[in-house]
Structure formats: structure tokens, C-alpha cells
Design an enzyme around this catalytic site. Structure first.
Site, PDB file in Angstrom:
ATOM      1  N   TYR A  81      38.568  42.793  41.849  1.00 43.49           N
ATOM      2  CA  TYR A  81      37.748  43.669  42.165  1.00 43.49           C
ATOM      3  C   TYR A  81      37.757  44.239  40.940  1.00 43.49           C
ATOM      4  CZ  TYR A  81      33.408  45.313  43.555  1.00 43.49           C
ATOM      5  OH  TYR A  81      32.091  45.567  43.906  1.00 43.49           O
ATOM      6  N   TYR A 121      28.037  39.118  39.156  1.00 36.42           N
ATOM      7  CA  TYR A 121      28.631  40.016  40.212  1.00 36.42           C
ATOM      8  C   TYR A 121      28.467  40.499  41.337  1.00 36.42           C
ATOM      9  CZ  TYR A 121      29.229  44.793  42.025  1.00 36.42           C
ATOM     10  OH  TYR A 121      29.409  46.079  43.461  1.00 36.42           O
TER      11      TYR A 121
END
Ligand SMILES: [Zn+2]
Lengths: 153, 385
Positions: B288, B338
């Protein structure tokens, strides 16, 4: 004081002692007598199961980390950007930390301190001042800006 | 060593789907969700009416019942959401996998849809005037945005372990190179150099513009089936874990003795306890990466670099296509899109299928992680021949 910034509610659980001390211009945190530990943010009880009681702290701290915030930011903070925000680690316990503005003089605006003046570990002292009418919050005054002798700049 | 009963190998990720990624896409967030889920269902080769489980992030604005109606799913027997923003993705997949492994659901869809690229809709900009949650302890002092919070941890990391600027530049350039090989990436065709990184504007010292994820619209979805329904050659969930270390509060996580030992450390310990595999077996990772230092922190937490050594791992090319552990191989959140990390999970599946734009040769085991700075989760995915 800066108008229209987000403000902390004073009515959260387990916080009464924190706000009562700040209203007197002092800083207090929850302490466990059973295991002699300090806690922030406020909580119901100590991890050891012991009861917590607000006790005054010295207000002495060291700079644990910092950042300089550059635009874009919330409109209320925009006129002050870029500005430095610090994390103060209180001398009472490792991990007992508070986020706050860094100051040279107690009445400085939030953007006077410059990154070049900062050294992680440098000593700080709490200064309780109003961030809104009737809402006191600690900022952190740098109480020594000189590099210690022998340390390269 | 594994502990008792696990879901290892019992559940397959049998379908993947995604929309176009970009800024200011025309369809609504709900329509984007429908498009991605429909693509994943078709990829899995099942009928919409077979789907009886849905899992997602608590960030979602679209109720699950709307999607059931829109797509003709159901009836549902499992529906769940996982909290903590970017920490949620692998957890949502893992919870749905547990439901499929135990028969609570026969076919589950996990999805993420986001139409938030307009600056005015950034979550941090919607902060209320009176703060009741844990952000009351930091936002009034001007620590406002997620990047400011990660910058505090990065600054402390530099104090403890040394400079990371070269490593952050290498991360930005490496992920951009992956995006330039990936036609679906938002930053496809827009290469950058290390000099571009160092010249980019400071956002929250020490983090620059190119340390930040993109603002994206788009959606992605997965279909989970019992492994025995998914055919011979499929991608299975080998292990899954969630983690919330005591004292952690989301993002503004400064109030524990060592905030650099994040929830990722307990997630990793649990994950590795649920499988016979070790970090040495992992061939590709999707960490992440809303902010580039999270990749450094995660490399250490999941056991790929000793404490303080992640910057050197990156500087030596460790996350590049020829490195020890190619990472975020579609461009990740910095350069593909994103979606709070959900596209990272889709990319891990593509790698294990041999369908990635920058394919890791014979990828058989892939790690996907959630946000290091929030309570989080991780998935270990395996190609089952
Ligand atoms: Zn105690």
C-alpha cells in the site's frame, strides 16, 4: 488564535481532568498509581487494569518529530503556510506525546519557527494558550536553540 | 508453521475487473462500481444471480442493496465492510474468503469504487468545525492531511535510520516506469527522473509531490469462488491477516512508545503464522503506497529488509523489475491509480495469472498489504496449478 480552524470537542469521555487543568493554564495527564504509567489520549483505565487519575505534568518535553506543512491546506491555515508542526514527547514517559505548534516566544504565530532551527531531541516547554475563545491548548516553546558544543551544524 | 484450521488454498480469486482510471470520469461512482463488478463476474464465468456475498470498504458511499438491484445479484447471504480507509482492502477480500471457505457464501464479490478526484471532495478537506474523533488531538494544531501525518513518521524514521530521499526518488521513478509499461495507468506515457523527483515541490517536509498518490476516479472488483469451482489453473488465497496493534490510532499514530512499529508488524506476524511460506518465497509484492515511505515501512514490517535497511534495499534496485522483490508492478497508487489500494490486489492476481504489463517470470506467490499507517490487513496469494 486563528479563526475558523477545526476545534476539539471538550466533551469526550475521560477528558474532564485534561480540560480542567488546561482551563487553569496547566497541563495534566492520566496516571496509573498501580504501575506508575502515564497515558494520553484519555482512556477508561490503564492497560494493567489500574484506575487512572489526572496528575499535573512538568510541561518539559523533547522534540520527537516535526514537519513543515506546505499548501494546499484548509483555508483557515492558508495565510500561515508554510508552517511547522511538532510532536513533543513529555519527560514523564516515553510515548507520552502531544502534537502542537512550535514557538520561540510564547506569543509567536504558528509559522515563526523555521526547519533549520529544529533538532529532534531538543528541549521544549509547554505553553498553554487559547486556540479559540475559551479553548486552551498547549503549544511548545523551544527553550534552547543553540547547537550543543562539539556537534556539527 | 500453520495454526489449526486455515483457509489456505480453499478459495480462488476467479474473476477480476476494472474500469478506466482517470480524473473527472463521466460515469457516477455507482455506475463505475457496476462496470467493474460486471467485468469481474464475466471474467469468472458465472451468472450475476450466483453472487451471494458482497464485501467492501466502509469508505463506500453506495449501499450494497443498490448494487444487488443494479446488477441482478443475490439473494445475498454475506455482506460486510471493513474500516480504516486504506487498511481495509486485503481485509475485505479476506473476510469474503472466510465466508466462501465456510460455505456462508458460494460466490462473493469484493469491490471498490471512487469518484473523488475533485480537490473539493478530498476527505481531509471535509473536516468538521468540532472534532469528536481522535483527530481532535492533532488537526487543531494544523496537522491536517494524511501526508502531514506520514511526514511526521518519515521525519522520525530519518532521525533513527538515516536519509531516505534517494530511496523515495527511486520508488517514485520505479513505479512511474511500471506505469509507463501499463496502458491502463493514469501516468502511462509520462516518465519522470530522479532529478524531477528532487525538483518537485515540498508538500510536508520531508515529503514531496511525487511521494503522494494520485487523485483518481475508477473502480475495481474481484470474484471469489470455492477453489474446486475455479478450474485447475487458478489463483488462491494462501493466507490472510488483519492487525491493529494496541495503542494504534488511524494515521495520527504518535502516542505509543514506538510508532514506527506499526500495525503492519502484527499483521505480518499473524500472516506468516498462517502459512508454511516465508518472505523468502514471495516473488512479487504490492505494498500500500498512498505515500512512498509506506513502502519502506512495509518492506521492513513484512520481513524483506531488517529494521532501518529498507532504503538501501530500494536504492540497490530491490523493487525494480530485475530486483529481489518487484513491487507495485502496475505503477501502484503513485502512478497507476489511487483506489485506496484495491488496484494493487487486482495487479497481484494478474501477476499470478501471467497477465501483468511488467510480468515477473513464473510468479507463484504474491503479497498484498494494506496501509501501514492505519489498522490494516494483508493477503498472500498463490498460483495453484
Ligand atoms: Zn497501570
Amino acid at each position: 488564535m486563528i479563526a475558523d480552524i477545526p476545534l476539539p470537542s471538550r466533551h469526550g469521555p475521560f477528558e474532564q481532568g485534561l480540560w480542567a487543568a488546561l482551563d487553569r493554564g496547566e497541563l495534566a495527564h492520566q496516571h496509573c498509581a498501580a504501575c506508575d504509567s502515564w497515558h494520553f489520549p484519555p482512556r477508561w483505565r490503564c492497560h494493567c487494569g489500574g484506575a487512572l487519575e489526572y496528575r499535573p505534568v512538568s510541561g518539559k518535553a523533547h522534540l520527537w518529530s516535526w514537519t513543515q506543512v506546505h499548501p494546499p491546506v484548509l483555508p483557515a491555515f492558508a495565510p500561515f503556510a508554510p508552517y511547522v508542526v511538532g510532536i513533543a514527547e513529555l519527560v514523564e514517559a516515553p510515548g507520552l506525546r502531544m502534537v502542537g505548534s512550535l514557538l520561540i516566544a510564547a506569543d509567536d504565530p504558528i509559522n515563526r519557527v523555521q526547519p533549520a532551527q529544529l533538532r529532534i531531541g531538543m528541549p521544549l516547554a509547554a505553553v498553554v494558550r487559547e486556540i479559540a475563545p475559551g479553548l486552551p491548548w498547549p503549544a511548545w516553546q523551544i527553550i534552547e536553540t543553540e547547537q550543543p558544543a562539539g556537534e556539527a551544524s | 508453521m500453520t495454526q489449526g484450521v486455515t483457509i489456505a488454498g480453499k478459495v480462488a480469486i476467479a474473476g477480476i475487473g476494472q474500469t478506466r482510471f482517470g480524473k473527472g470520469l463521466e460515469p457516477s461512482e455507482r455506475e463505475l462500481a457496476c462496470m467493474a463488478i460486471d467485468a469481474a463476474i464475466r471474467d469468472a464465468g458465472i451468472a450475476p444471480g450466483e453472487v451471494d456475498g458482497l464485501a467492501s470498504y466502509t469508505l463506500e458511499a453506495t449501499p450494497d442493496f443498490e448494487l444487488v438491484r443494479d446488477l441482478g445479484l443475490g439473494p445475498l447471504h454475506f455482506f460486510s465492510q471493513v474500516g480504516h480507509g486504506g487498511g481495509a482492502g486485503p481485509g475485505a477480500v479476506g473476510q469474503a474468503a472466510m465466508a466462501v471457505a465456510t460455505g456462508q457464501a458460494r460466490a462473493a464479490v469484493v469491490w471498490r469504487s471512487r469518484k473523488r478526484s475533485a480537490a473539493a471532495s478530498r476527505v481531509w478537506a471535509q473536516t468538521s468545525t468540532v472534532l469528536e474523533d481522535h483527530w481532535k488531538w492533532s488537526r487543531p494544531s494544523g496537522l491536517l492531511r494524511p501526508v502531514d501525518e506520514v511526514a511526521m513518521l518519515a521525519q522520525r524514521y530519518i532521525h533513527e535510520h538515516g536519509a531516505i530521499a534517494s530511496a523515495l526518488a527511486r520508488i517514485a521513478v520505479t513505479l512511474r516506469d511500471y506505469a509507463c509499461a501499463n496502458p491502463a495507468a493514469q501516468m502511462h506515457g509520462r516518465p519522470i527522473t530522479a532529478a524531477d523527483y528532487h525538483a518537485s515541490r515540498m508538500v510536508a517536509d520531508p515529503l514531496r509531490l511525487f511521494d503522494n498518490c494520485l487523485e483518481s476516479d475508477g473502480a475495481a472488483a474481484l470474484v471469489l469462488l470455492p477453489a474446486d469451482r475455479a478450474g485447475k489453473d487458478c489463483v488462491v488465497v494462501e493466507a490472510f491477516a488483519q492487525g491493529l496493534v494496541t495503542g494504534h490510532q488511524s494515521m495520527a499514530d504518535f502516542h505509543r512508545p514506538d510508532p514506527l512499529k506499526s500495525s503492519s508488524h502484527v499483521t505480518a506476524a499473524k500472516l506468516w503464522s498462517m502459512t508454511r511460506f516465508t518472505p523468502a518465497d514471495v516473488q512479487v509484492a504490492q505494498f500500500y503506497d498512498a505515500f512512498s515511505p509506506l513502502i519502506l515501512f512495509s518492506l521492513e514490517a513484512y520481513g524483506f529488509a531488517p529494521s532501518g535497511a529498507a532504503a538501501r534495499f530500494v536504492e540497490e534496485g530491490g523493487i525494480g523489475p530485475a530486483g529481489r522483490l518487484p513491487c507495485n508492478t502496475s505503477g501502484g497508487s503513485l502512478s497507476e491509480a489511487y483506489l485506496h489500494g484495491f488496484n494493487l490486489i487486482v495487479e497481484a492476481v494478474r501477476q499470478l495469472r501471467g497477465q501483468a504489463s511488467t510480468q515477473v517470470a513464473n510468479a507463484g506467490l504474491a503479497l498484498v498489504t494494506g496501509c501501514d499507517a492505519t489498522p490494516n490487513s494483508a493477503l498472500l496469494l498463490r498460483r495453484q496449478a
